[in-house]
Design a protein around this motif. Structure first.
Motif, PDB file in Angstrom:
ATOM      1  N   LEU A 513       1.053  -1.103   0.133  1.00  0.00           N
ATOM      2  CA  LEU A 513      -0.031  -0.249   0.350  1.00  0.00           C
ATOM      3  C   LEU A 513       0.551   1.149   0.339  1.00  0.00           C
ATOM      4  O   LEU A 513       1.210   1.441   0.718  1.00  0.00           O
ATOM      5  N   THR A 514       0.547   2.177  -0.576  1.00  0.00           N
ATOM      6  CA  THR A 514       1.475   3.440  -0.871  1.00  0.00           C
ATOM      7  C   THR A 514       1.314   4.130   0.471  1.00  0.00           C
ATOM      8  O   THR A 514       2.072   5.093   0.830  1.00  0.00           O
ATOM      9  N   THR A 515       0.189   4.028   1.539  1.00  0.00           N
ATOM     10  CA  THR A 515      -0.272   4.717   2.431  1.00  0.00           C
ATOM     11  C   THR A 515      -0.328   3.615   3.703  1.00  0.00           C
ATOM     12  O   THR A 515      -1.096   2.978   3.574  1.00  0.00           O
ATOM     13  N   TYR A 516      -0.202   4.263   5.014  1.00  0.00           N
ATOM     14  CA  TYR A 516      -0.793   3.553   6.492  1.00  0.00           C
ATOM     15  C   TYR A 516      -1.959   3.540   6.659  1.00  0.00           C
ATOM     16  O   TYR A 516      -2.947   3.245   7.445  1.00  0.00           O
ATOM     17  N   ALA A 517      -2.601   4.774   6.055  1.00  0.00           N
ATOM     18  CA  ALA A 517      -3.505   5.587   6.634  1.00  0.00           C
ATOM     19  C   ALA A 517      -5.475   4.823   6.102  1.00  0.00           C
ATOM     20  O   ALA A 517      -4.746   3.727   5.239  1.00  0.00           O
ATOM     21  N   GLY A 518      -5.978   3.830   6.526  1.00  0.00           N
ATOM     22  CA  GLY A 518      -6.461   2.857   6.724  1.00  0.00           C
ATOM     23  C   GLY A 518      -6.751   2.204   7.016  1.00  0.00           C
ATOM     24  O   GLY A 518      -7.566   1.321   7.141  1.00  0.00           O
ATOM     25  N   LEU A 519      -5.073   1.691   7.486  1.00  0.00           N
ATOM     26  CA  LEU A 519      -5.088   0.765   8.537  1.00  0.00           C
ATOM     27  C   LEU A 519      -5.341  -0.028   9.762  1.00  0.00           C
ATOM     28  O   LEU A 519      -5.175  -1.034  10.385  1.00  0.00           O
ATOM     29  N   GLY A 520      -5.571   1.585  10.653  1.00  0.00           N
ATOM     30  CA  GLY A 520      -6.379   1.337  11.520  1.00  0.00           C
ATOM     31  C   GLY A 520      -5.621   1.659  13.086  1.00  0.00           C
ATOM     32  O   GLY A 520      -5.515   1.820  13.408  1.00  0.00           O
ATOM     33  N   LEU A 521      -4.418   2.138  12.259  1.00  0.00           N
ATOM     34  CA  LEU A 521      -2.746   2.739  13.112  1.00  0.00           C
ATOM     35  C   LEU A 521      -3.168   3.660  13.722  1.00  0.00           C
ATOM     36  O   LEU A 521      -3.399   5.479  12.670  1.00  0.00           O
ATOM     37  N   SER A 522      -2.607   4.061  14.978  1.00  0.00           N
ATOM     38  CA  SER A 522      -2.393   5.354  15.488  1.00  0.00           C
ATOM     39  C   SER A 522      -1.141   6.268  15.000  1.00  0.00           C
ATOM     40  O   SER A 522       0.247   5.679  15.157  1.00  0.00           O
ATOM     41  N   GLN A 523      -1.589   7.641  14.637  1.00  0.00           N
ATOM     42  CA  GLN A 523       0.276   8.625  14.272  1.00  0.00           C
ATOM     43  C   GLN A 523       0.813   8.159  16.028  1.00  0.00           C
ATOM     44  O   GLN A 523       2.231   8.687  15.885  1.00  0.00           O
ATOM     45  N   SER A 524      -0.193   7.980  16.775  1.00  0.00           N
ATOM     46  CA  SER A 524       1.014   7.981  18.125  1.00  0.00           C
ATOM     47  C   SER A 524       1.800   7.508  17.959  1.00  0.00           C
ATOM     48  O   SER A 524       3.341   7.241  19.135  1.00  0.00           O
ATOM     49  N   LEU A 525       2.081   6.245  17.357  1.00  0.00           N
ATOM     50  CA  LEU A 525       2.689   5.258  16.886  1.00  0.00           C
ATOM     51  C   LEU A 525       4.164   5.620  16.930  1.00  0.00           C
ATOM     52  O   LEU A 525       4.967   5.199  16.991  1.00  0.00           O
ATOM     53  N   PHE A 526       3.962   6.654  16.182  1.00  0.00           N
ATOM     54  CA  PHE A 526       5.411   7.625  15.172  1.00  0.00           C
ATOM     55  C   PHE A 526       5.565   8.965  16.945  1.00  0.00           C
ATOM     56  O   PHE A 526       6.796   9.128  15.856  1.00  0.00           O
ATOM     57  N   GLN A 527       4.929   9.135  17.176  1.00  0.00           N
ATOM     58  CA  GLN A 527       5.654  10.471  18.136  1.00  0.00           C
ATOM     59  C   GLN A 527       5.883   9.732  19.682  1.00  0.00           C
ATOM     60  O   GLN A 527       5.891   9.098  20.021  1.00  0.00           O
ATOM     61  N   ALA A 528       7.293  10.171  19.978  1.00  0.00           N
ATOM     62  CA  ALA A 528       7.383  10.288  21.899  1.00  0.00           C
ATOM     63  C   ALA A 528       6.353  10.598  22.273  1.00  0.00           C
ATOM     64  O   ALA A 528       6.566  11.710  23.337  1.00  0.00           O
TER      65      ALA A 528
END
Length: 585
Positions: A513-528
């Motif tokens: 997939l070209t983007t993780y949008a729609g997978l159900g993942l939270s963007q907080s996984l990338f953040q401190a």
């Protein structure tokens, strides 16, 4: 009237009156004393601790009721059926009250004659958190030794459990079993490169709990902790690796007498549950760091569950041979690889997650998985062939605007003749999702001895024209699945007659997939921040999982490390730099 009879009647009445008076006095005198109560001693404790509220009651006339008040309000009551004594006890969890405040419990009893006791009191005071007692630990631990949570243990230099420090294992070498209580804190001395090494034949029993994990961390104060402040936790076992034979072992990187290897794949080195290792990875020699968790030829008799490695200077987890299984692993913001496997590692792993910091990468190149058979890519047996299910590898690239280190490479770097088998995985945020590296490794994919089943590789929206930086600059510019190697000039890769990306897409359940949008993942996984791991409703990853064969693997219908349950609750820590470890919790 007969005077004589009258006199006798008066006398009789007098006697009867005296008898009545005597009997009345006798009855009154036979009523026993009122009840008495002795309350428990005053006590103190931390907020959240449990205090025992106690009283001893005596009632010669038999108990009827007991009333217990807390600061004048009803707390408990008890009815009796004539017992003459009672030892009362009830637990009280100390509430979130100011330090130094008190809670007063009062007791009063009544007996069967409705007599009441005097009031007795027990006071519970809210105390400050006591400091842990510091204890320096050096040298070799033998016999049975227990570390307790009221102390903080400082590792001075190489602290060894057991005395096996020679190439060939000796059954006569002194062994040890180190037991660590839940809630215990261990720090590593920075100057002496403090490291804990469990040698062959010895054991560590470090079973924390979700509410009281065991923590290995930096000795430095809040605000000064950094990767590589101390060594790490090393376990050396006697299972088979592909670099040694029999009881003759090999030494772990750094040459600090971490000898490992043998012929017992069921070897038992103890148990780790709810354990965190933070700020580890000190270089023993230049470019030879200790991993946060190092498992050298550890056998399947060993238990590994609920482990977190944070801010390590080298790999978060590395397995050198062996057969040990593990569940519930967190690799958080390490510098090198999240999960590194080589020298014939053949264990099972399930529910593992790796998360990166955008600028925290190693000069050697940083990956989610780095998996080799050995350094030469030989066919040395046993082949590195772990079976892994339910994986989330979250790279550093949150959005197309996030600047990341150019040292980041692959979500999965599968190379040097590995026969790894991966099920139910999601990889995103890396320049390359999957890189099957080397002729032998590509051949393993073609023959079915390397398996990628239900693996979702997702890019980042608007990061180049493919979600992996292609067509954009600066470097890195990557691929969902690499079809060319990293040579200059690059050479095409083939799985049989297919490009690796075509082979990957043809495997059961795999997606690019070209983007993780729609997978159900939270963007907080990338953040401190403390991340949200559970999947959003309707996310693509919520269904479609499979269960690998074998009794080790738990049923899970989702793809990735998490579904609707967050198994990191309570025991994990995603901000260890601000945690005060000096106090007993």
């Amino acid at each position: 009237m007969n005077f004589r009879r009258l006199t006798q009647s008066v006398l009789t009445l007098g006697i009867l009156s005296l008898a009545l008076v005597f009997n009345a006095c006798k009855k009154e005198e036979e009523i026993g004393p009122a009840p008495t109560i002795t309350a428990g001693n005053a006590t103190q404790g931390l907020v959240g601790a449990v205090a025992k509220i106690t009283a001893t009651i005596n009632a010669p006339e038999g108990l009827k009721t007991l009333t217990v008040l807390k600061n004048g309000q009803a707390f408990d009551s008890k009815s009796y059926t004539g017992q003459t004594t009672d030892s009362y006890s009830k637990d009280y969890t100390i509430e979130n009250l100011p330090i130094g405040s008190s809670v007063v419990f009062t007791f009063q009893a009544t007996d069967s004659q409705n007599q009441t006791s005097t009031v007795a009191t027990q006071v519970v005071s809210v105390s400050d958190i006591p400091s842990r007692t510091p204890v320096d630990v050096r040298g070799v631990i033998t016999g049975n030794v227990t570390w307790t949570k009221d102390k903080i243990y400082k590792l001075i230099g190489f602290v060894r459990v057991g005395a096996d420090t020679t190439e060939t294992f000796s059954s006569t070498a002194a062994t040890g079993t180190l037991t660590i209580e839940p809630g215990t804190v261990i720090i590593g001395d920075r100057a002496s490169k403090g490291t804990l090494i469990v040698q062959r034949g010895s054991k560590i029993i470090a079973n924390g709990t979700a509410d009281a994990p065991i923590v290995f961390t930096s000795e430095r104060p809040i605000g000064q902790r950094e990767s590589g402040d101390w060594g790490g936790l090393v376990i050396c076992g006697r299972a088979v690796n592909n670099q040694s034979t029999g009881d003759k072992g090999i030494q772990l990187e750094g040459s600090y007498k971490g000898w490992h290897g043998g012929s017992n794949d069921a070897d038992n080195s103890g148990s780790l549950k709810y354990v965190r290792v933070e700020y580890a990875g000190v270089p023993i020699n230049p470019n030879q760091e200790v991993n946060s968790f190092t498992f050298g030829s550890v056998g399947s008799g060993t238990t590994l569950e609920y482990l977190q490695a944070s801010y390590g200077l080298d790999d978060s987890f590395e397995w050198f041979g062996g057969t040990v299984n593990a569940k519930y692993l967190v690799a958080y913001r390490g510098l090198d690889d999240d999960f590194d496997m080589d020298f014939g590692y053949r264990g099972n792993l399930q529910f593992i997650v790796g998360m990166r910091g955008a600028t925290l990468a190693d000069q050697s190149g940083s990956n989610g998985f780095e998996v080799d058979n050995d350094g030469q890519g030989s066919a040395a047996a046993p082949i590195t062939a772990p079976v892994i299910s339910n994986v989330s590898l979250i790279g550093p690239k949150e959005t197309n605007a996030t600047s990341i280190s150019t040292q980041f490479q692959n979500g999965m770097h599968l190379r040097r003749n590995t026969q790894i088998k991966v099920y139910n995985a999601v990889v995103t945020g890396y320049p390359n999702g999957v890189y099957i590296d080397g002729t032998n490794t590509l051949a393993n994919a073609g023959s079915g001895s390397l398996i990628l089943n239900r693996v979702v590789v997702a890019g980042v929206a608007n990061w180049g024209n493919n979600g992996f930086g292609q067509g954009s600059s600066p470097a890195p510019i990557g691929f969902a699945v690499r079809d060319i190697n990293t040579a200059t000039p690059a050479v095409d890769l083939k799985v049989g007659e297919q490009k690796p990306s075509d082979w990957f897409a043809a495997q059961a359940g795999n997606k690019i997939l070209t983007t993780y949008a729609g997978l159900g993942l939270s963007q907080s996984l990338f953040q401190a921040v403390t991340p949200t791991f559970t999947l959003s409703n309707g996310g693509t990853l919520a269904t479609g999982g499979t269960i690998p064969s074998g009794s080790f693997f738990s049923a899970a219908t989702f793809i990735g490390a998490f579904g609707s349950e967050d198994w990191t609750t309570k025991w994990s820590n995603f901000n260890p730099g601000t945690t005060d470890y000096s106090k007993v919790k």
